[in-house]
Design a protein around this motif. Structure first.
Motif, PDB file in Angstrom:
ATOM      1  N   ILE A   3      33.742  32.961  38.288  1.00 52.16           N
ATOM      2  CA  ILE A   3      34.991  32.379  38.764  1.00 52.16           C
ATOM      3  C   ILE A   3      34.755  31.041  39.111  1.00 52.16           C
ATOM      4  CG2 ILE A   3      36.993  32.506  40.087  1.00 52.16           C
ATOM      5  CD1 ILE A   3      35.968  35.315  40.926  1.00 52.16           C
ATOM      6  N   PRO A  16      38.782  33.105  36.025  1.00 56.13           N
ATOM      7  CA  PRO A  16      37.714  34.083  35.968  1.00 56.13           C
ATOM      8  C   PRO A  16      37.151  34.403  34.595  1.00 56.13           C
ATOM      9  CG  PRO A  16      39.953  35.223  36.422  1.00 56.13           C
ATOM     10  CD  PRO A  16      39.994  33.903  36.518  1.00 56.13           C
ATOM     11  N   LEU A  28      36.988  38.502  43.755  1.00 56.12           N
ATOM     12  CA  LEU A  28      38.240  37.856  43.227  1.00 56.12           C
ATOM     13  C   LEU A  28      38.909  37.545  44.657  1.00 56.12           C
ATOM     14  CD1 LEU A  28      39.298  40.074  40.365  1.00 56.12           C
ATOM     15  CD2 LEU A  28      38.758  37.505  40.296  1.00 56.12           C
TER      16      LEU A  28
END
Length: 108
Positions: A3, A16, A28
């Motif tokens: 990411i 991402p 995330l």
């Protein structure tokens, strides 16, 4: 999953690379939680996320700082379909804002 985080002033763009699924959901979420408190706008750039499953909806539904706005950019057809279905199934969840927002432009 990798990411990339780019911060410009009070805005952050998170990009991402890889599928957004339950295997990567914690990573995330952690990326968002690690942003400085000065960031008030978060944009998820999905150009390098070929597939998003229901984990993406959970990510968008995760309570965050109420002063922090979230948007999506570079939606692929699969991403749009998932959001469209989510809007039909969960009309009160406000997923339609990700389809109609100015940052929801489609990838070229």
């Amino acid at each position: 999953m990798h990411i990339t985080t780019e911060i410009r002033g009070t805005a952050a763009t998170l990009t991402p690379r890889g599928d957004i699924d339950y295997q990567h959901l914690d990573q995330l979420r952690a990326t968002v939680q690690q942003l400085p408190t000065s960031v008030t706008d978060v944009s998820w750039d999905l150009r390098d996320a070929p597939f998003v499953d229901v984990a993406g909806l959970h990510l968008l539904s995760t309570p965050s700082d109420p002063r922090r706005g979230t948007s999506l950019a570079n939606l692929q057809p699969q991403h749009r379909r998932l959001l469209t279905i989510a809007c039909e199934l969960f009309p009160d969840a406000d997923f339609d804002r990700y389809l109609s927002g100015s940052g929801a432009h489609q990838a070229a």
